[in-house]
Motif scaffolding. Structure first.
Motif, PDB file in Angstrom:
ATOM      1  N   PHE A  37       0.938  -1.211   0.008  1.00 29.59           N
ATOM      2  CA  PHE A  37       0.010  -0.259  -0.142  1.00 29.59           C
ATOM      3  C   PHE A  37       1.008   1.258  -0.075  1.00 29.59           C
ATOM      4  CE2 PHE A  37      -4.223   1.473   1.556  1.00 29.59           C
ATOM      5  CZ  PHE A  37      -4.007   2.740   1.474  1.00 29.59           C
ATOM      6  N   PRO A  38       0.755   2.118  -1.150  1.00 30.52           N
ATOM      7  CA  PRO A  38       1.925   3.074  -1.067  1.00 30.52           C
ATOM      8  C   PRO A  38       1.356   4.412  -0.248  1.00 30.52           C
ATOM      9  CG  PRO A  38       0.356   2.949  -3.183  1.00 30.52           C
ATOM     10  CD  PRO A  38      -0.001   2.115  -2.075  1.00 30.52           C
TER      11      PRO A  38
ATOM     12  N   TRP B 150       1.399   8.115  -0.442  1.00 32.63           N
ATOM     13  CA  TRP B 150       1.378   9.182  -1.747  1.00 32.63           C
ATOM     14  C   TRP B 150       1.907  10.465  -1.137  1.00 32.63           C
ATOM     15  CZ3 TRP B 150       0.905   6.726  -6.369  1.00 32.63           C
ATOM     16  CH2 TRP B 150      -0.141   5.685  -6.440  1.00 32.63           C
ATOM     17  N   PHE B 151       2.792  10.931  -1.908  1.00 36.27           N
ATOM     18  CA  PHE B 151       3.546  12.259  -1.518  1.00 36.27           C
ATOM     19  C   PHE B 151       4.250  12.965  -2.837  1.00 36.27           C
ATOM     20  CE2 PHE B 151       4.603  13.537   3.161  1.00 36.27           C
ATOM     21  CZ  PHE B 151       4.648  14.594   2.857  1.00 36.27           C
TER      22      PHE B 151
ATOM     23  N   MET C 231     -14.329  16.101  -6.996  1.00 41.29           N
ATOM     24  CA  MET C 231     -13.481  15.654  -5.979  1.00 41.29           C
ATOM     25  C   MET C 231     -14.037  15.015  -4.521  1.00 41.29           C
ATOM     26  SD  MET C 231     -10.312  16.041  -7.214  1.00 41.29           S
ATOM     27  CE  MET C 231      -9.099  16.440  -6.247  1.00 41.29           C
ATOM     28  N   TYR C 232     -15.216  15.583  -4.299  1.00 40.37           N
ATOM     29  CA  TYR C 232     -15.679  15.184  -3.243  1.00 40.37           C
ATOM     30  C   TYR C 232     -16.422  13.578  -3.594  1.00 40.37           C
ATOM     31  CZ  TYR C 232     -19.603  14.138   0.206  1.00 40.37           C
ATOM     32  OH  TYR C 232     -20.232  13.333   1.053  1.00 40.37           O
TER      33      TYR C 232
ATOM     34  N   TYR D  18     -13.602  11.124  -3.389  1.00 42.72           N
ATOM     35  CA  TYR D  18     -13.151  10.755  -2.077  1.00 42.72           C
ATOM     36  C   TYR D  18     -14.451   9.958  -1.459  1.00 42.72           C
ATOM     37  CZ  TYR D  18      -8.736  13.252  -1.904  1.00 42.72           C
ATOM     38  OH  TYR D  18      -7.486  13.703  -2.041  1.00 42.72           O
ATOM     39  N   ARG D  19     -15.546  10.281  -1.659  1.00 41.86           N
ATOM     40  CA  ARG D  19     -16.723   9.475  -1.121  1.00 41.86           C
ATOM     41  C   ARG D  19     -16.568   8.287  -1.453  1.00 41.86           C
ATOM     42  NH1 ARG D  19     -21.522   7.667  -1.815  1.00 41.86           N
ATOM     43  NH2 ARG D  19     -21.854   8.006  -3.986  1.00 41.86           N
ATOM     44  N   LEU D  20     -16.064   8.028  -2.543  1.00 38.14           N
ATOM     45  CA  LEU D  20     -16.098   6.571  -3.028  1.00 38.14           C
ATOM     46  C   LEU D  20     -14.742   5.936  -2.942  1.00 38.14           C
ATOM     47  CD1 LEU D  20     -17.697   7.204  -6.471  1.00 38.14           C
ATOM     48  CD2 LEU D  20     -19.023   6.112  -4.634  1.00 38.14           C
ATOM     49  N   GLY D  21     -13.993   6.570  -2.140  1.00 35.82           N
ATOM     50  CA  GLY D  21     -12.874   5.915  -1.562  1.00 35.82           C
ATOM     51  C   GLY D  21     -11.430   6.098  -2.196  1.00 35.82           C
TER      52      GLY D  21
ATOM     53  N   GLN E 254      -7.937   7.003  -3.160  1.00 38.48           N
ATOM     54  CA  GLN E 254      -6.788   7.528  -2.240  1.00 38.48           C
ATOM     55  C   GLN E 254      -6.029   8.651  -2.660  1.00 38.48           C
ATOM     56  OE1 GLN E 254      -5.918   5.716   0.472  1.00 38.48           O
ATOM     57  NE2 GLN E 254      -7.921   4.617   0.226  1.00 38.48           N
ATOM     58  N   ILE E 255      -5.831   9.177  -4.120  1.00 43.74           N
ATOM     59  CA  ILE E 255      -5.382  10.316  -4.438  1.00 43.74           C
ATOM     60  C   ILE E 255      -5.842  10.740  -5.667  1.00 43.74           C
ATOM     61  CG2 ILE E 255      -3.342   8.937  -5.318  1.00 43.74           C
ATOM     62  CD1 ILE E 255      -2.525  11.828  -3.256  1.00 43.74           C
ATOM     63  N   PRO E 256      -5.843  11.936  -6.200  1.00 43.92           N
ATOM     64  CA  PRO E 256      -6.324  12.163  -7.474  1.00 43.92           C
ATOM     65  C   PRO E 256      -5.268  11.623  -8.483  1.00 43.92           C
ATOM     66  CG  PRO E 256      -6.378  14.020  -6.260  1.00 43.92           C
ATOM     67  CD  PRO E 256      -5.613  13.153  -5.452  1.00 43.92           C
ATOM     68  N   GLN E 257      -5.861  11.359 -10.023  1.00 44.48           N
ATOM     69  CA  GLN E 257      -4.710  11.154 -10.909  1.00 44.48           C
ATOM     70  C   GLN E 257      -4.303  12.267 -11.542  1.00 44.48           C
ATOM     71  OE1 GLN E 257      -5.230  11.637 -14.188  1.00 44.48           O
ATOM     72  NE2 GLN E 257      -3.760  10.393 -15.159  1.00 44.48           N
TER      73      GLN E 257
END
Lengths: 385, 398
Positions: free
Chosen positions: B51-52, B54-55, B206-207, B210-213, B215-218
């Motif tokens: 599991f990464p 992200w940063f 974006m909301y 995130y609501r659908l889980g 982890q980070i945007p593409q």
């Protein structure tokens, strides 16, 4: 802001003995050229910057953005904004390297010591082949050193970022109630962040709740439903207008139990003790020790999440120097006016009903006579009472 | 938390890991690598399924080391994640998950040397050809100090090759990610109204992600609108308010459950003018033309040609955005192979998954003349499958 940065980095280059800098990391490129990066959630080489003291920097941008950047980056000459290709990908490497090599020749950077901040082995080999007389060395340390002390304009920008981070936290806290999922709460904050112009999230944001996700700490937002009596641990932030800010609040959903209150109050005391210790001339060890003293007094030392008490923040989401467990943080340093830190004392206590993980985090600017706390979201009154 | 799914067979992650391991092993043999050190999160994910964390502004925060012929790996995770990863990454021996400091300064890199040394000892790596996918000077020096006998070489080609052909379980995961971005795009579409800011419309999408889980945007999520931000195209959301007659390009995606997906749609605020409709129609036709040729055995440049031909027929040949027509997508949001004018030709093969994104950027159109449409396309045995299915704009397209 931009000219101050150029002055600062030029000074550091003299100290590091560098004749030129080639930056491939987004935050270093921005520091040298003012380029708003095309942020990616993970590392990609999409832009670059070439810098030599007393010369205008050259900024390399994604080909698709060239026209936009030439029209909007008014502080650089058009010929100093050049098209760039993904050089970390074998298909475009040659084309990208050629662009860099041409610019280095235009600059007269064909010998001497040139700092590079990050690369791949094929990039390094290609550069060495093109410039056999150049000694390619680390350039990241030099730019990071320049970035450590923020100038007046950067501080103003960080105040703004901190306001934005406060606003997202406020929206999240207002929407938190039993039945909502952790990831939904993160969405609430992000909605506000995007409307306030966030460029990118600082890192993987955390919304973790209850015993299940607080011990061990799950540093992301899961689909777990928040329940009554649970602590909710929220660590979020982002880059706004060129500067990052972040913060953490832990709050109770419903009514806290005495163990949760004790943990929260201990972390709160640790944060206050650390803030009291943060002034010009103080050493990083003294600051770290201030936290430990509180934990010892409260008999909580064994639960302290000591990996990182705090880190620098600014044009990058996490940057040196850092405080914490000496085996993983930067070496001892002295606090100076203009440094900005995210300070994040944390206790993770197992076996507490509703979860016993607490972090409280604020952005702290070191000033001439002490410090200024930039983030201002209130702490949880129910847990403090 | 699953919802009433005890009878549903979803993604077999065990199988997914096995398939990747086999694939990577074969590529390492092909590239003559005895070991591979990954610092890039997407490569770590592929090599070990760790599991990464992200940063975006910290490139080196995790690592994975694998050795040819060995089933196990050593993973390095951000120190703060150590306990969590040891407790949850059940397919990796917890004793082979080590902490990694920030690696953002020379002294922090030096402090990692003992653990790196221990990792090489654990995997019995003493030399040979060792691939590395990313490096800093301090790290390179440390690696050479630990493994003086090794020949360090490029590692990214090998793992990029392995990632190109997705296996069955990976395609299943991509379908799930694509559902999530579809839903978010519909939400963003619903948020478009006169007076709303670009950033606000992006925030709604974006909301939902995130609501659908997510982890980070593409990549670079953006909403760009009107003549002012569509030419030249501004690839980030600004504080500009939508006005009647504006074209609005929405482009975003995210990482869900281990795989990225993304989509692009263009909408009109109010009523379109005839030029906007013509541009939109051309991009739509270009997408259809590309989909017709994207099937096993066809050369990738045929995709490029089919799109170029549509644009030429409509008089827009010189107005394309200078970015690839399509790029691979999977554990990374932007990965090989690419379909673009200068990229080498290759044959489409089942398992390749692309983000296909024809775009026209036409100046001088009232309300803006940029149209981008993007879909995730998986090459399958009989042709292709379009994984993203969010709606188009009925006002712009009949």
């Amino acid at each position: 802001m931009r000219s101050e940065r150029i002055r600062k980095v030029s000074e550091e280059m003299a100290l590091f003995g560098l004749d030129g800098l080639l930056a491939l990391r987004a935050e270093n490129i921005r520091y040298l050229t003012g380029l708003r990066p095309g942020w990616f959630p993970y590392f990609q080489i999409r832009n670059a910057a070439l810098f030599m003291p007393n010369k205008d920097p050259v900024c390399f941008v994604d080909e698709a953005d060239l026209e936009h950047r030439r029209r909007t980056i008014y502080w650089l000459k058009e010929e100093n904004i050049r098209s760039f290709f993904r050089i970390d990908d074998q298909i475009c490497r040659e084309k990208g390297i050629r662009t860099l090599v041409e610019a280095m020749r235009d600059f007269g950077l064909t010998q001497g010591r040139i700092g590079v901040d990050i690369l791949t082995l094929p990039i390094l080999n290609s550069l060495k082949k093109a410039f056999p007389k150049v000694d390619f060395v680390d350039g990241d340390g030099c730019v990071k050193k320049a970035r450590m002390i923020k100038n007046q304009e950067e501080i103003k920008a960080m105040r703004l970022s901190s306001i934005c981070v406060d606003m997202g936290m406020n929206a999240l806290m207002r929407s938190a109630k039993p039945g909502r999922r952790e990831c939904e709460l993160l969405g609430e904050a992000t909605r506000i962040y995007c409307s306030l112009g966030m460029e990118i999230a600082q890192c993987q944001s955390i919304v973790a709740s209850g015993e299940e996700n607080l011990v061990p700490l799950a540093r992301f937002a899961s689909d777990k439903i928040v329940r009554h009596g649970e602590l909710v641990f929220v660590d979020i932030g982002g880059c706004f207008n060129g500067m990052y800010a972040e913060m953490t609040r832990t709050f109770i959903c419903g009514t806290p139990n005495p163990d949760q209150k004790k943990i929260y109050q201990t972390v709160y005391k640790a944060l206050k003790a650390v803030i009291d210790a943060m002034k010009p001339g103080a050493s990083s060890e003294e600051v770290y020790e201030a936290q430990l003293e509180v934990y010892r007094r409260e008999n909580m030392e064994r639960f302290a999440h000591l990996t990182l008490l705090g880190h620098g923040i600014g044009i990058g989401g996490t940057e040196p120097p850092s405080f914490g467990d000496p085996s993983i943080t930067t070496n001892r340093f002295e606090l100076k006016p203009g440094m900005v830190f995210s300070i994040e004392p944390t206790l993770i206590v197992p076996g507490v009903a509703g979860g016993g993980g607490v972090r409280i985090e604020d952005e702290i600017l070191i000033t001439e006579d002490g410090n200024e706390v930039l983030t201002k979201t209130p702490y949880d009154e129910k847990l403090l009472s | 938390m699953y919802l009433l799914t005890d009878w549903v067979r979803r993604i077999d992650f065990e199988k997914l890991r096995e398939e990747r391991k086999k694939n990577l092993e074969a590529e390492m043999a092909k590239h003559g690598l005895d070991a591979l050190i990954c610092f890039r999160v997407e490569n770590i994910k592929y090599a070990t399924d760790m599991f990464p964390s992200w940063f975006p502004s910290v490139p080196i925060r995790n690592a994975a080391i694998v050795k040819k012929g060995r089933r196990d790996a050593v993973c390095f995770v951000a120190s703060g994640n150590l306990k969590h990863r040891q407790a949850t990454s059940y397919w990796i021996n917890p004793e082979q998950i080590y902490p990694m400091p920030l690696m953002e300064s020379r002294d922090q890199v030096k402090k990692t040397i003992p653990n790196l040394r221990r990792a090489f000892e654990t995997l019995d790596i003493t030399g040979g050809r060792v691939g590395v996918d990313l490096i800093t000077f301090d790290l390179y020096e440390a690696l050479r100090e630990i493994l003086p006998e090794a020949e360090f070489v490029a590692g990214e080609e090998c793992i990029n090759e392995a990632k190109i052909r997705k296996k069955e379980e990976e395609v299943k995961a991509l379908r799930v990610s694509s559902v999530c971005v579809d839903v978010a795009m519909e939400v963003a579409k619903g948020a478009i109204e006169i007076g709303k800011r670009e950033g606000e419309a992006l925030g709604e999408g974006m909301y939902e992600m995130y609501r659908l889980g997510m982890q980070i945007p593409q990549g670079i999520p953006f909403v760009a609108s009107g003549e002012e931000n569509l030419f030249p195209l501004s690839r980030f959301a600004t504080d500009r308010c939508f006005r009647n007659g504006d074209l609005i390009v929405v482009s975003f995606g995210g990482y869900f459950n281990g795989m990225f997906s993304e989509t692009k749609r263009t909408f009109i605020c109010g009523k379109p003018n005839s030029q906007q409709k013509k541009i939109y129609g051309s991009v739509y036709m270009a997408m259809e033309a590309a989909l017709k040729v994207m099937k096993p055995g066809v050369k990738s440049q045929e995709g490029m040609k089919s799109v170029r031909e549509v644009f030429r027929q409509n008089g827009y040949e010189t107005h394309t955005l200078k970015s690839p027509l399509a790029h691979g997508i999977g554990v990374g949001g932007w990965e090989p192979p690419y379909i673009e004018p200068d990229s080498p030709d290759f044959l489409f093969e089942p398992g390749m998954v692309f983000s296909l994104e024809p775009t026209l950027v036409v100046p001088g159109i009232p309300g803006g003349g940029t149209v981008a449409l993007g879909n995730i396309v998986a090459i399958v045995d009989k042709g292709n499958e379009v994984l993203t299915q969010c709606s188009y704009d009925d006002h712009l397209h009949d």
